[in-house]
Design a protein around this motif. Structure first.
Motif, PDB file in Angstrom:
ATOM      1  N   HIS A 138      42.256 -17.581 -20.653  1.00 18.65           N
ATOM      2  CA  HIS A 138      43.331 -16.598 -20.808  1.00 18.65           C
ATOM      3  C   HIS A 138      43.269 -15.548 -19.698  1.00 18.65           C
ATOM      4  O   HIS A 138      44.304 -15.189 -19.089  1.00 18.65           O
ATOM      5  CB  HIS A 138      43.215 -15.937 -22.183  1.00 18.65           C
ATOM      6  CG  HIS A 138      44.215 -14.854 -22.436  1.00 18.65           C
ATOM      7  ND1 HIS A 138      44.054 -13.553 -21.973  1.00 18.65           N
ATOM      8  CD2 HIS A 138      45.408 -14.859 -23.102  1.00 18.65           C
ATOM      9  CE1 HIS A 138      45.083 -12.820 -22.328  1.00 18.65           C
ATOM     10  NE2 HIS A 138      45.920 -13.584 -23.034  1.00 18.65           N
ATOM     11  N   ASP A 139      42.098 -15.049 -19.394  1.00 19.57           N
ATOM     12  CA  ASP A 139      41.963 -14.005 -18.377  1.00 19.57           C
ATOM     13  C   ASP A 139      42.284 -14.537 -16.987  1.00 19.57           C
ATOM     14  O   ASP A 139      42.850 -13.802 -16.154  1.00 19.57           O
ATOM     15  CB  ASP A 139      40.544 -13.449 -18.400  1.00 19.57           C
ATOM     16  CG  ASP A 139      40.277 -12.608 -19.647  1.00 19.57           C
ATOM     17  OD1 ASP A 139      41.264 -12.196 -20.293  1.00 19.57           O
ATOM     18  OD2 ASP A 139      39.095 -12.404 -19.983  1.00 19.57           O
ATOM     19  N   LEU A 142      46.030 -14.606 -16.699  1.00 18.65           N
ATOM     20  CA  LEU A 142      46.539 -13.236 -16.607  1.00 18.65           C
ATOM     21  C   LEU A 142      46.297 -12.661 -15.211  1.00 18.65           C
ATOM     22  O   LEU A 142      47.203 -12.040 -14.620  1.00 18.65           O
ATOM     23  CB  LEU A 142      45.865 -12.369 -17.674  1.00 18.65           C
ATOM     24  CG  LEU A 142      46.367 -10.923 -17.806  1.00 18.65           C
ATOM     25  CD1 LEU A 142      47.856 -10.897 -18.144  1.00 18.65           C
ATOM     26  CD2 LEU A 142      45.564 -10.187 -18.879  1.00 18.65           C
ATOM     27  N   ASP A 143      45.099 -12.897 -14.659  1.00 22.90           N
ATOM     28  CA  ASP A 143      44.798 -12.400 -13.319  1.00 22.90           C
ATOM     29  C   ASP A 143      45.732 -13.018 -12.288  1.00 22.90           C
ATOM     30  O   ASP A 143      46.181 -12.338 -11.342  1.00 22.90           O
ATOM     31  CB  ASP A 143      43.349 -12.720 -12.954  1.00 22.90           C
ATOM     32  CG  ASP A 143      42.355 -11.903 -13.773  1.00 22.90           C
ATOM     33  OD1 ASP A 143      42.746 -10.861 -14.317  1.00 22.90           O
ATOM     34  OD2 ASP A 143      41.176 -12.333 -13.858  1.00 22.90           O
ATOM     35  N   ARG A 221      49.993  -4.999 -17.228  1.00 23.12           N
ATOM     36  CA  ARG A 221      48.969  -5.972 -17.634  1.00 23.12           C
ATOM     37  C   ARG A 221      48.866  -6.102 -19.159  1.00 23.12           C
ATOM     38  O   ARG A 221      48.789  -7.242 -19.681  1.00 23.12           O
ATOM     39  CB  ARG A 221      47.618  -5.581 -17.039  1.00 23.12           C
ATOM     40  CG  ARG A 221      46.515  -6.609 -17.319  1.00 23.12           C
ATOM     41  CD  ARG A 221      45.173  -6.188 -16.740  1.00 23.12           C
ATOM     42  NE  ARG A 221      44.184  -7.223 -16.981  1.00 23.12           N
ATOM     43  CZ  ARG A 221      43.899  -8.225 -16.161  1.00 23.12           C
ATOM     44  NH1 ARG A 221      44.562  -8.339 -15.010  1.00 23.12           N
ATOM     45  NH2 ARG A 221      42.984  -9.119 -16.468  1.00 23.12           N
ATOM     46  N   SER A 222      48.862  -4.979 -19.870  1.00 20.23           N
ATOM     47  CA  SER A 222      48.680  -5.048 -21.327  1.00 20.23           C
ATOM     48  C   SER A 222      49.845  -5.777 -21.992  1.00 20.23           C
ATOM     49  O   SER A 222      49.652  -6.597 -22.890  1.00 20.23           O
ATOM     50  CB  SER A 222      48.525  -3.641 -21.907  1.00 20.23           C
ATOM     51  OG  SER A 222      49.669  -2.854 -21.622  1.00 20.23           O
ATOM     52  N   ALA A 225      49.620  -9.428 -21.229  1.00 21.64           N
ATOM     53  CA  ALA A 225      48.539 -10.068 -21.989  1.00 21.64           C
ATOM     54  C   ALA A 225      49.007 -10.423 -23.394  1.00 21.64           C
ATOM     55  O   ALA A 225      48.714 -11.507 -23.917  1.00 21.64           O
ATOM     56  CB  ALA A 225      47.326  -9.154 -22.041  1.00 21.64           C
ATOM     57  N   GLU A 226      49.750  -9.508 -24.041  1.00 19.39           N
ATOM     58  CA  GLU A 226      50.249  -9.786 -25.383  1.00 19.39           C
ATOM     59  C   GLU A 226      51.241 -10.942 -25.369  1.00 19.39           C
ATOM     60  O   GLU A 226      51.212 -11.825 -26.232  1.00 19.39           O
ATOM     61  CB  GLU A 226      50.895  -8.534 -25.957  1.00 19.39           C
ATOM     62  CG  GLU A 226      49.924  -7.395 -26.222  1.00 19.39           C
ATOM     63  CD  GLU A 226      50.620  -6.151 -26.737  1.00 19.39           C
ATOM     64  OE1 GLU A 226      51.865  -6.218 -26.894  1.00 19.39           O
ATOM     65  OE2 GLU A 226      49.945  -5.145 -26.974  1.00 19.39           O
ATOM     66  N   ASP A 229      49.470 -14.239 -24.939  1.00 21.44           N
ATOM     67  CA  ASP A 229      48.869 -14.680 -26.199  1.00 21.44           C
ATOM     68  C   ASP A 229      49.882 -15.418 -27.061  1.00 21.44           C
ATOM     69  O   ASP A 229      49.611 -16.489 -27.619  1.00 21.44           O
ATOM     70  CB  ASP A 229      48.313 -13.489 -26.981  1.00 21.44           C
ATOM     71  CG  ASP A 229      47.009 -12.972 -26.400  1.00 21.44           C
ATOM     72  OD1 ASP A 229      46.317 -13.770 -25.728  1.00 21.44           O
ATOM     73  OD2 ASP A 229      46.677 -11.793 -26.620  1.00 21.44           O
TER      74      ASP A 229
END
Length: 897
Positions: A138-139, A142-143, A221-222, A225-226, A229
């Motif tokens: 996941h990270d 996202l990155d 970013r936040s 990220a959601e 998910d």
């Protein structure tokens, strides 16, 4: 005065295992110890059944009490005490049988090491489109998205599962109810509130929910990220990102091909093993081949005088073809498409040892010249520090033992005896263990004299790193290299089990009571006189000289056998014309193609010709398989007898008397006794497998099997019948005071005297003794019989048959396996009897005494594998001595006359 333990020795006191007669001796630690003696003198009883078994017992004493309780009934070594014994490891020729899935790589554990490499660092390519199958955390996803240029507009989508039969309209309604206002259908954006109208014959559409529309900027970013998910959860681990003017980006936290929309299970170690259902090719079940359909065979076998093991041995070879699905690689689809260093696992396994070693060393060198790539430091570090050096050590061990020509995927069942022994030995050397006691049973078995120096170096290397090496051996060249020799004897069976000599090879050679001494002394004198090295170079200039179209061996009034030219595997030889009534010896270095030539060329052609003649088709020749071989045979030849190295009669019901076909005679003798007639016992009642006759606990085996979870099964003597196999009612019947249990414990030499009044039984028993088998017990399990002993049992069985008339072709594969030089002379006397009766003997052999005794010799070479399979020399031993291209000729020149 009580003896004190000597520092630096293995102290054995009161050894009584099998035929050992209260034997006591000291063996030096950290030395190469040779154990020799005539066959049956107690060598294996001392080295394997006493030293190694005691080492096993000590290891098992460290396990938990539950396992120790299961093993309390195990028959351990019968010895008063053993002190100074290090942990033991055994290489036993009796346990070298291999299964159909075993390969050189699995035997040496190279396959297991490669499995870890591919499991940890392999990259899967989609089998359908060859695209790299992506898998990210996941990270990491996202990155990658946050790193896009600022003000980049993107949409995050999730493909909706449509495999459960829900209509597209209902699926769109569900998406809307989940709070998503947009979707993409077949690449076109729509509102989820719209009514979806599709033609009745339209294919099922691809529906993707638009999870979020985002512009890359600071602080995003936040939110991203959601949304990520949600997309991954909705897409079951997969999502895709659309950017204006760019192809869709597919991301997945599972192994997923974005092109084919195909998901793959996470890899496991068993995914790369053809021994596991998860990794084996489903078409061939990990065998690499599939059987070829043959014409149906008759249900019943017609009665004839040609009932023999040879025809069964030839029939056991089932024609097969390479599996169409895996192309012989044995592995499943995922393993065949996972890459590491630009190669798949099957690609590595197709390489021979030399090629694989060079390739791995190049990878190691490249890693040393560049920094470890980012993100894979841990995996690459593990590979560099542990796995790759271990693979190199094992490949290097195989190369040093002369096996560089073998491919890693070579089936273990196609390896010669010498190749199999050396592959196991290479594994021991690569293990780099120190402070152990290695017990090896005839490591020279199946080796040409030119290969012996490799085994010498291997044994010395095991010793030099701090191990004690105990070798059961008959080869004089290896015995004279030992630091210490132990000779047991003076006879076999109950006449053996005593210490004849113990000391250095020089001491043994000078001892008047030593049986091996004369051979050691003559060999030492010969070496001192000639100063001949072990690894001489021979003249290869005459190897490629043109061969005649047909080679005639021997003159024979009785007739000739004609074998056509052969091209199979690495063997390419001209036609042969063999005269009956002679010994023809096939020689050459291990792996040169001797057994292939005999078992896959000569014998099938002869058997086909015999079958053709028996069918009265009017011709003496018949094509052999799809190779078109045509053999011509004389009228006098009635049978082909194959006595190879494949185990025969090694089931739990088999013992020497049943394999030899003599137990029926014993049963008739006991059924004829007065007590048996009074009780109504027929001969069938004296079979150890008869429900009313056998022991009810061990079911006639004489031993019971103990299962201990992760340990191999253990066998121990049955406590109820004490190994007699029968129940008390059966054992109550006696002949000359002996029960059937007593008879089964007799040695052949003792039984020959006991049944001396029964000609049909006494004559075969005496023949067993002439072949040097007088020490074997009539009822010992066939699994405890060595390959050489099993061959001689079969040979004696043929010679003892009452219908043994006419001329035969005997094919023997290394019949001197496990024989002392003195026992070889007894075997040669039997050869002389067969030749005098007009039989033809085709013998694959390395033993120089047999080669010297042969009437004609066929020497294959010049090397092994691809470098072998050529007829280098032929004729008498004098012809080979004069041929500089023959390694066998060189061995004859460098040996005792």
């Amino acid at each position: 005065m009580e003896e004190t333990e000597t520092v630096g020795t293995i102290r054995i006191r009161g050894a009584r295992t099998h035929n050992l007669q209260n034997l006591s001796l000291d063996l030096p630690l950290g030395k190469l110890v040779g154990v020799t003696g005539i066959s049956g003198s107690g060598k294996t009883s001392l080295a394997l059944d006493t030293l190694f078994v005691e080492g096993q017992r000590r290891y098992l004493e460290t396990l938990n009490p539950q396992i120790r309780r299961q093993l309390r009934r195990q028959s351990w070594a019968d010895v008063d005490e053993i002190q100074g014994l290090p942990p033991t490891i055994c290489l036993d020729s009796r346990t070298l049988s291999v299964g159909p899935r075993a390969t050189l790589a699995t035997l040496t554990e190279i396959h297991d090491l490669l499995r870890v490499v591919y499991f940890r660092d392999g990259v899967l390519h989609c089998p359908s489109c060859q695209s790299i199958v992506q898998q990210s955390t996941h990270d990491e996803i996202l990155d990658d998205l946050v790193a896009l240029p600022e003000r980049t507009k993107l949409q995050l989508l999730a493909k909706v599962d449509d495999d459960n039969g829900i209509a597209p309209q209902d699926r769109l309604r569900q998406i809307a109810q989940s709070g998503f206002v947009r979707a993409r259908i077949n690449g076109k954006l729509v509102d989820t509130s719209d009514v979806l109208v599709l033609p009745e014959d339209a294919p099922r559409p691809v529906i993707e929910a638009v999870v979020d529309r985002v512009t890359i900027k600071e602080g995003i970013r936040s939110r991203l990220a959601e949304s990520l998910d949600v997309a991954l959860r909705l897409g079951h681990g997969c999502c895709l990102v659309t950017i204006d003017g760019a192809p869709d980006r597919h991301y997945a936290t599972i192994r997923f091909c974005g092109v084919c929309h195909r998901a793959f299970a996470d890899p496991q170690l068993r995914t790369f093993s053809h021994f596991s259902a998860a990794g084996a090719c489903p078409a061939c079940l990990g065998l690499g081949v599939r059987p070829v359909e043959e014409s149906p065979k008759p249900k019943r076998r017609p009665k004839s005088t040609s009932r023999n093991h040879s025809q069964r041995a030839v029939a056991q070879v089932v024609p097969s073809e390479k599996c169409d699905e895996c192309q012989g690689s044995r592995l499943g689809e995922v393993a065949r498409h996972t890459f590491w260093e630009k190669r798949t696992l099957p690609d590595w396994l197709k390489l021979n040892v030399d090629e694989a070693l060079q390739a791995v060393r190049q990878i190691e060198t490249a890693w040393q010249q560049e920094a470890l790539p980012g993100g894979k430091t841990t995996h690459q570090g593990l590979l560099r520090q542990n796995l790759i050096p271990e693979i190199i050590r094992r490949l290097d061990g195989l190369q040093r033992l002369g096996l560089g020509y073998l491919t890693l995927d070579r089936s273990a069942q196609t390896l010669s005896g010498g190749e199999l022994t050396r592959s196991r030995l290479a594994t021991l050397i690569a293990s780099q263990r120190k402070g152990y006691c290695f017990v090896l049973d005839e490591p020279s078995s199946g080796l040409h004299r030119a290969d012996l120096y490799r085994v010498k170096n291997a044994l010395n290397s095991l010793r030099d790193v701090g191990n004690t090496v105990v070798v059961v051996e008959h080869e004089v060249d290896l015995l004279q290299e030992a630091d210490w020799l132990v000779e047991l004897g003076p006879g076999a069976g109950h006449l053996g089990g005593k210490l004849v000599t113990a000391g250095t090879p020089e001491t043994t050679a000078a001892a008047p009571e030593s049986v091996i001494g004369p051979w050691l002394q003559e060999r030492r004198q010969f070496i001192q006189a000639t100063d001949s090295p072990d690894d001489r170079q021979h003249d290869r200039s005459c190897i490629n000289q043109p061969l005649p179209e047909s080679i005639v061996l021997g003159a024979c009034e009785a007739g000739f056998i004609t074998i056509p030219p052969l091209r199979v595997r690495n063997v390419h030889v001209p036609a042969l014309k063999l005269g009956m009534g002679q010994v023809v010896c096939l020689t050459g270095v291990s792996g040169s193609g001797k057994t292939t030539w005999l078992m896959e060329g000569i014998l099938p052609a002869l058997q086909q010709a015999l079958n053709d003649r028996n069918q009265r088709s009017g011709s003496k020749a018949l094509a052999s398989g799809d190779r078109g071989l045509m053999a011509t045979i004389p009228d006098e030849l009635i049978e082909v007898v194959t006595i190879g190295q494949s185990p025969v009669g090694r089931g739990w019901k088999s013992f020497p008397m049943t394999v030899a076909g003599l137990w029926d005679l014993v049963r008739k003798i006991y059924a004829a006794t007065k007590d048996a007639k009074l009780r109504g016992f027929t001969p069938a009642r004296f079979s150890p497998w008869h429900p009313e006759a056998r022991c009810p606990v061990c079911l006639g085996q004489g031993e019971v099997t103990l299962e201990a979870d992760f340990l191999p099964d253990w066998k121990t003597t049955c406590e109820t019948c004490a190994g007699d196999r029968f129940n008390p009612a059966t054992l109550a019947i006696r002949f000359r005071g002996k029960s059937l249990g007593d008879v089964l414990r007799m040695e052949f030499s003792e039984a020959a005297e006991f049944f001396s009044n029964f000609e049909r039984l006494a004559r075969p028993l005496h023949l067993f003794c002439e072949l040097g088998l007088g020490y074997l017990k009539l009822g010992q399990p066939m699994r405890t019989v060595s390959t050489g002993e099993a061959q001689r049992i079969r040979l004696a069985s043929y010679l003892a048959r009452p219908d043994f008339q006419g001329q035969r072709c005997f094919a023997l594969d290394e019949p001197t396996t496990g024989l002392h030089p003195a026992d070889v002379q007894a075997l040669l006397k039997v050869f002389d009897r067969l030749v005098a009766a007009g039989h033809l003997l085709l013998v694959v052999e390395h033993h120089l005494d047999v080669i010297r005794a042969a009437d004609q010799i066929l020497d294959l070479g010049p090397g092994a594998g691809p470098q072998g399979g050529q007829l280098v020399a032929w004729g008498s031993q004098q012809d080979l001595r004069q041929n500089p291209a023959s390694l066998t000729g060189q061995a004859l020149r460098d040996s005792i006359p």
